[in-house]
Enzyme design. Structure first.
Site, PDB file in Angstrom:
ATOM      1  N   SER A 264     -11.669  -2.800   1.979  1.00 41.68           N
ATOM      2  CA  SER A 264     -11.515  -1.987   3.192  1.00 41.68           C
ATOM      3  C   SER A 264     -12.820  -1.261   3.458  1.00 41.68           C
ATOM      4  CB  SER A 264     -10.382  -0.969   3.001  1.00 41.68           C
ATOM      5  OG  SER A 264      -9.182  -1.653   2.752  1.00 41.68           O
TER       6      SER A 264
ATOM      7  N   ARG B  16       0.867  -1.186   0.000  1.00 40.57           N
ATOM      8  CA  ARG B  16       0.000   0.000   0.000  1.00 40.57           C
ATOM      9  C   ARG B  16       0.901   1.233   0.000  1.00 40.57           C
ATOM     10  NH1 ARG B  16      -2.531   3.500   3.557  1.00 40.57           N
ATOM     11  NH2 ARG B  16      -4.710   3.932   3.103  1.00 40.57           N
TER      12      ARG B  16
ATOM     13  N   LYS C 233      -3.477   6.984  10.033  1.00 40.17           N
ATOM     14  CA  LYS C 233      -4.537   7.359   9.101  1.00 40.17           C
ATOM     15  C   LYS C 233      -5.511   8.316   9.780  1.00 40.17           C
ATOM     16  CE  LYS C 233      -6.752   4.965   5.297  1.00 40.17           C
ATOM     17  NZ  LYS C 233      -7.398   3.742   4.865  1.00 40.17           N
TER      18      LYS C 233
HETATM   19  N1  TZP Z   1      -7.037   1.722   7.304  1.00 38.54           N
HETATM   20  C1  TZP Z   1      -7.728   2.033   8.408  1.00 38.54           C
HETATM   21  S1  TZP Z   1      -6.711   2.491   9.680  1.00 38.54           S
HETATM   22  C2  TZP Z   1      -5.316   2.243   8.725  1.00 38.54           C
HETATM   23  C3  TZP Z   1      -5.679   1.824   7.454  1.00 38.54           C
HETATM   24  C4  TZP Z   1      -4.763   1.514   6.343  1.00 38.54           C
HETATM   25  C5  TZP Z   1      -3.943   2.478   9.216  1.00 38.54           C
HETATM   26  C6  TZP Z   1      -3.451   1.396  10.133  1.00 38.54           C
HETATM   27  O1  TZP Z   1      -2.173   1.718  10.605  1.00 38.54           O
HETATM   28  P1  TZP Z   1      -1.698   1.337  12.063  1.00 38.54           P
HETATM   29  O2  TZP Z   1      -0.318   1.945  12.160  1.00 38.54           O
HETATM   30  O3  TZP Z   1      -1.648  -0.151  12.151  1.00 38.54           O
HETATM   31  O4  TZP Z   1      -2.650   1.945  13.050  1.00 38.54           O
END
Ligand code: TZP
Length: 208
Positions: free
Chosen positions: A109, A40, A138
């Site tokens: 997702s 990603r 995010k």
């Molecule tokens: N989709 C929802 S939260 C997220 C994604 C790609 C980020 C997750 O990153 P982390 O560092 O595991 O919280």
């Protein structure tokens, strides 16, 4: 529906490796037992993503791990990845399925029950739901949805559900107990000082 056989889903972000080479980080994680990786890297061009995907695909093959390409059905086909991870800005799952054929795995997702139900109706093989906990990765996705919202997804969708967003070893067991198939994460492994040990710890928590 294609079966998914992993409980820990590692999502890449080469901006969170602390300057370390992403391939090194991934190799460490694979050494630690990770069996599914989502590439990603949304800021890469098609050509750049393809070049990276080719390398990561070879690496994953050497570890018998599945590689998923975020969003780009064309790149997934080009490197013969295990599948794709779609979002609501991607091609519809039905269209992706028509292009990919019956055997590639499609993850979607989701951020709401309706999205998860649509993914199920449209031929997805599994869904991610989140962010469950607060995540720096995010912030754009807003407030954490919490375990009750996650449970609503698990209870109302028959696809395997993976929790994402702020997953760390300390909250893995309570997340797993909701009934998810597994967890997905970036920083707990990608940013860890020792990604191999971090992966081993996550897997221990998941399976304890
Ligand atoms: N989709 C929802 S939260 C997220 C994604 C790609 C980020 C997750 O990153 P982390 O560092 O595991 O919280």
């Amino acid at each position: 529906m294609n079966a998914v056989d992993f409980d820990l889903y590692l999502v890449t972000d080469r901006n969170q490796t602390g300057g370390r080479d992403l391939l090194w980080v991934l190799q460490q994680a694979l050494d630690g037992g990770v069996k599914a990786v989502q590439l990603r890297e949304k800021d890469l061009s098609g050509r750049g993503l393809f070049a990276l995907a080719e390398k990561i695909c070879k690496l994953c093959q050497a570890y018998n791990a599945a590689l998923f390409i975020n969003d780009r059905v064309d790149v997934a086909l080009a490197v013969d990845a295990a599948g794709v991870q779609l979002s609501k800005t991607s091609l519809p799952a039905v269209t992706a399925r028509a292009l990919l054929g019956p055997r590639k795995i499609i993850g979607v997702s989701t951020h709401a029950l309706q999205e998860a139900k649509e993914a199920e109706q449209n031929g997805a093989d599994f869904v991610l739901f989140g962010p469950v906990y607060f995540t720096d990765s995010k912030a754009a996705y807003g407030a954490p949805q919490g375990l009750p919202a996650l449970k609503t997804i698990v209870d109302n969708v028959s696809l395997p559900v993976y929790a994402i967003g702020g997953i760390i070893p300390e909250n893995t067991k309570s997340t797993k107990n909701i009934g998810v198939r597994g967890v997905a994460l970036i920083s707990a492994i990608v940013s860890a000082e020792n990604p191999k040990r971090a992966a081993e710890q996550m897997l221990r928590e998941l399976r304890s």
